[in-house]
Scaffold this motif. Structure first.
Motif, PDB file in Angstrom:
ATOM      1  N   ASP A   1       1.245 -36.177 -10.618  1.00  0.00           N
ATOM      2  CA  ASP A   1       0.218 -35.374 -11.284  1.00  0.00           C
ATOM      3  C   ASP A   1      -0.725 -34.745 -10.271  1.00  0.00           C
ATOM      4  OD1 ASP A   1       0.910 -35.443 -13.920  1.00  0.00           O
ATOM      5  OD2 ASP A   1      -0.426 -37.082 -14.475  1.00  0.00           O
ATOM      6  N   ASP A   2      -1.380 -33.669 -10.700  1.00  0.00           N
ATOM      7  CA  ASP A   2      -2.390 -32.977  -9.904  1.00  0.00           C
ATOM      8  C   ASP A   2      -1.838 -32.584  -8.535  1.00  0.00           C
ATOM      9  OD1 ASP A   2      -4.020 -33.379 -12.060  1.00  0.00           O
ATOM     10  OD2 ASP A   2      -5.112 -35.069 -11.182  1.00  0.00           O
ATOM     11  N   ALA A   3      -0.700 -31.919  -8.570  1.00  0.00           N
ATOM     12  CA  ALA A   3      -0.038 -31.514  -7.333  1.00  0.00           C
ATOM     13  C   ALA A   3       0.815 -30.275  -7.567  1.00  0.00           C
ATOM     14  CB  ALA A   3       0.830 -32.644  -6.789  1.00  0.00           C
ATOM     15  N   VAL A   4       0.970 -29.489  -6.494  1.00  0.00           N
ATOM     16  CA  VAL A   4       1.844 -28.324  -6.481  1.00  0.00           C
ATOM     17  C   VAL A   4       3.034 -28.646  -5.588  1.00  0.00           C
ATOM     18  CG1 VAL A   4       2.035 -25.869  -5.955  1.00  0.00           C
ATOM     19  CG2 VAL A   4      -0.167 -26.818  -6.686  1.00  0.00           C
ATOM     20  N   VAL A   5       4.241 -28.377  -6.068  1.00  0.00           N
ATOM     21  CA  VAL A   5       5.453 -28.634  -5.290  1.00  0.00           C
ATOM     22  C   VAL A   5       6.172 -27.300  -5.045  1.00  0.00           C
ATOM     23  CG1 VAL A   5       7.678 -29.811  -5.197  1.00  0.00           C
ATOM     24  CG2 VAL A   5       5.706 -30.954  -6.247  1.00  0.00           C
ATOM     25  N   PRO A   6       6.136 -26.780  -3.814  1.00  0.00           N
ATOM     26  CA  PRO A   6       6.905 -25.564  -3.497  1.00  0.00           C
ATOM     27  C   PRO A   6       8.399 -25.903  -3.415  1.00  0.00           C
ATOM     28  CG  PRO A   6       5.087 -25.922  -1.942  1.00  0.00           C
ATOM     29  CD  PRO A   6       5.288 -27.198  -2.695  1.00  0.00           C
ATOM     30  N   PHE A   7       9.254 -24.920  -3.723  1.00  0.00           N
ATOM     31  CA  PHE A   7      10.697 -25.145  -3.650  1.00  0.00           C
ATOM     32  C   PHE A   7      11.421 -23.855  -3.310  1.00  0.00           C
ATOM     33  CE2 PHE A   7       9.913 -23.904  -8.037  1.00  0.00           C
ATOM     34  CZ  PHE A   7      10.952 -23.032  -8.312  1.00  0.00           C
ATOM     35  N   GLU A   8      12.705 -24.009  -2.948  1.00  0.00           N
ATOM     36  CA  GLU A   8      13.538 -22.866  -2.587  1.00  0.00           C
ATOM     37  C   GLU A   8      14.953 -23.115  -3.081  1.00  0.00           C
ATOM     38  OE1 GLU A   8      14.607 -20.415   1.478  1.00  0.00           O
ATOM     39  OE2 GLU A   8      14.616 -22.617   1.547  1.00  0.00           O
ATOM     40  N   VAL A   9      15.559 -22.070  -3.644  1.00  0.00           N
ATOM     41  CA  VAL A   9      16.972 -22.102  -3.999  1.00  0.00           C
ATOM     42  C   VAL A   9      17.628 -20.991  -3.180  1.00  0.00           C
ATOM     43  CG1 VAL A   9      18.681 -22.050  -5.848  1.00  0.00           C
ATOM     44  CG2 VAL A   9      16.367 -22.877  -6.324  1.00  0.00           C
TER      45      VAL A   9
ATOM     46  N   ARG B   1       6.718 -30.144   1.015  1.00  0.00           N
ATOM     47  CA  ARG B   1       5.608 -31.086   0.871  1.00  0.00           C
ATOM     48  C   ARG B   1       4.660 -30.651  -0.248  1.00  0.00           C
ATOM     49  NH1 ARG B   1       3.869 -34.684   4.527  1.00  0.00           N
ATOM     50  NH2 ARG B   1       5.016 -33.592   6.192  1.00  0.00           N
ATOM     51  N   ALA B   2       4.274 -31.597  -1.091  1.00  0.00           N
ATOM     52  CA  ALA B   2       3.382 -31.306  -2.203  1.00  0.00           C
ATOM     53  C   ALA B   2       1.952 -31.053  -1.707  1.00  0.00           C
ATOM     54  CB  ALA B   2       3.388 -32.461  -3.201  1.00  0.00           C
ATOM     55  N   VAL B   3       1.232 -30.212  -2.450  1.00  0.00           N
ATOM     56  CA  VAL B   3      -0.170 -29.916  -2.166  1.00  0.00           C
ATOM     57  C   VAL B   3      -1.011 -30.535  -3.278  1.00  0.00           C
ATOM     58  CG1 VAL B   3      -1.883 -28.086  -1.879  1.00  0.00           C
ATOM     59  CG2 VAL B   3       0.454 -27.752  -1.036  1.00  0.00           C
ATOM     60  N   ASP B   4      -1.932 -31.411  -2.917  1.00  0.00           N
ATOM     61  CA  ASP B   4      -2.783 -32.055  -3.917  1.00  0.00           C
ATOM     62  C   ASP B   4      -3.826 -31.082  -4.449  1.00  0.00           C
ATOM     63  OD1 ASP B   4      -1.461 -34.475  -3.602  1.00  0.00           O
ATOM     64  OD2 ASP B   4      -2.821 -35.163  -2.029  1.00  0.00           O
ATOM     65  N   VAL B   5      -4.193 -31.262  -5.722  1.00  0.00           N
ATOM     66  CA  VAL B   5      -5.190 -30.420  -6.378  1.00  0.00           C
ATOM     67  C   VAL B   5      -6.246 -31.327  -7.001  1.00  0.00           C
ATOM     68  CG1 VAL B   5      -5.569 -28.605  -8.081  1.00  0.00           C
ATOM     69  CG2 VAL B   5      -3.357 -28.778  -6.928  1.00  0.00           C
TER      70      VAL B   5
END
Length: 333
Positions: free
Chosen positions: A17-25, A271-275
Motif C-alpha cells: 500500500d501507499d506505493a508506486v511501482v514502475p514497470f516495463e513490458v 523499485r517502488a516509490v513510497d507515497v
C-alpha cells in the motif's frame, strides 16, 4: 556481443500500500506505473467531511497526480488543479518529491446533494484541468491545460497526453470505501488505485501519431490517420480488462496484477516509490502569512479575541493571540 541476462522470478504475493511501482513490458514497447493507496488516501479524505461523491472524485485526482508526479526526474512539485462551473468548483492536489501529497476540494454542498448517483462529469461540469510542473525558484514553470466538458478525469488525462505530450497513453483510476467489522460497528476506510500505460517504441516510424485537427481545415478535408501499432492495440486491450476491484483489493499484490496482465510477454518491475500524506503547513508558516497581510485585514480577522486560520489542505486549525501577529509598530507602518 554478449546479452545482459535479466533474472526472472515469480511475482511477489505481499500487497504493497501507499506505493508506486514502475514497470516495463519490452515485448510490447510499453512502460507504465501502478499505484495502490490505502492509509495515505484515507488520511487525506477523512480529514474533511466531504460527501461520498466528492471524496471519490478527489481520490481519483489524487491517484492521477501520484501517477504523473512520480514520473518526475527531478526534485520539484507537480500540481493538478481543476476550475469548473460544476458542483465541485475546484480540486487541488499537490505532489512534492519524493512522494509527499496533499489535496482538497471546494464544492457547493446543496448542488452536490441534489445529484442522484453523480459521475465525474456531473460533479465537474465545464471548465479546465491544469497540470503544473514546478522545478524550483530558478526554473520556469510548465503548465498544460485540458478542457473539461462533462467527461471523466481519465478522459481528461488521455486528452492531455494526446495534445501536450503526443504519447499514446491509457489511464485507469479506481476509488472506493472499504468496510470491515470492528468493535462498535463497521469501519469505513478509503482505498484508491490506478495504472498508467504508455507506448514508447524506439523506432521513429512507430512513434508517429495523427496530426491534430487545426480547427480551421477546409470543409471536406480528410483527417490525418495513422494506423495504431499492433503492440499498442494489444496493450490497450489488456488494460481494458482491469476491473476496479483489482486496483483496490488489499489482498492482491501489484506484482500479481501485472503478472495477470502481461505474463505472456514478460513484465519487468522496478523499485517502488513510497507515497505519504503530508501537508506543508505549520504554525510558523501560517503566522508568517498573517504578518504579510495589511494590518487592517489582520484586525478584521479577530473574533472573540482570537485570530483563527484553518488550512484548506489538512483542515488543521491554528489559533493566535492577536498580539502575536499585530504589534504596535505595524500600526505605525
Amino acid at each position: 556481443m554478449s546479452q545482459i541476462s535479466i533474472p526472472s522470478r515469480a511475482p511477489g504475493e505481499v500487497p504493497l500500500d501507499d506505493a508506486v511501482v514502475p514497470f516495463e513490458v519490452a515485448a510490447l514497447d510499453v512502460r507504465g506505473r501502478t499505484v495502490r493507496l490505502g492509509p495515505m488516501v484515507d488520511e487525506i479524505l477523512s480529514r474533511h467531511a466531504y460527501p461520498t461523491a466528492v471524496s471519490r472524485l478527489l481520490g481519483e485526482a489524487i491517484v492521477l497526480t501520484v501517477l504523473l508526479g512520480s514520473s518526475l526526474k527531478f526534485e520539484g512539485r507537480f500540481i493538478l488543479q481543476t476550475q469548473t462551473d460544476g458542483p465541485v468548483r475546484m480540486l487541488v492536489v499537490d505532489w512534492r518529491s519524493p512522494g509527499r501529497v496533499r489535496a482538497y476540494a471546494q464544492f457547493d454542498a446543496d448542488a452536490v446533494a441534489a445529484l442522484t448517483a453523480p459521475g465525474d462529469g456531473d460533479l465537474l461540469g465545464r471548465g479546465h484541468l491544469a497540470m503544473t510542473i514546478d522545478q524550483g525558484a530558478d526554473m520556469n514553470r510548465y503548465q498544460g491545460l485540458v478542457a473539461l466538458g462533462g467527461g471523466t478525469l481519465e478522459e481528461a488525462a488521455h486528452e492531455y497526453f494526446l495534445r501536450s505530450e503526443q504519447i499514446p497513453t491509457r489511464v485507469r483510476l479506481a476509488v472506493a470505501e472499504e468496510f470491515s467489522a470492528a468493535a462498535g460497528g463497521a469501519q469505513r476506510r478509503w482505498r484508491a488505485g490506478g495504472l498508467m500505460l504508455q507506448f514508447l517504441p524506439k523506432s521513429e516510424e512507430r512513434r508517429r501519431v495523427p496530426d491534430l485537427d487545426p480547427g480551421d481545415a477546409p470543409e471536406g478535408t480528410e483527417p490525418h490517420v495513422v494506423p495504431e501499432d499492433d503492440a499498442w492495440v494489444e496493450g490497450q486491450a489488456l488494460v481494458e480488462t482491469i476491473e476496479d476491484v483489482e486496483l483496490l483489493d488489499p489482498a492482491l499484490s501489484t506484482e500479481r496484477l501485472l503478472f495477470r496482465l502481461f505474463h505472456e510477454h514478460g513484465v519487468r518491475v522496478f523499485r517502488a516509490v513510497d507515497v505519504e500524506a503530508r501537508c506543508s503547513c505549520s504554525r510558523e508558516r501560517v503566522q508568517g502569512i498573517l504578518e504579510s497581510f495589511p494590518v487592517d485585514d489582520r484586525v478584521a480577522m479577530i473574533e472573540d479575541g482570537r485570530i483563527s486560520v484553518t488550512c484548506e489542505f489538512c483542515n488543521t486549525r491554528y489559533e493566535f493571540d492577536p498580539t502575536t501577529v499585530i504589534r504596535p509598530d505595524d500600526a505605525e507602518g
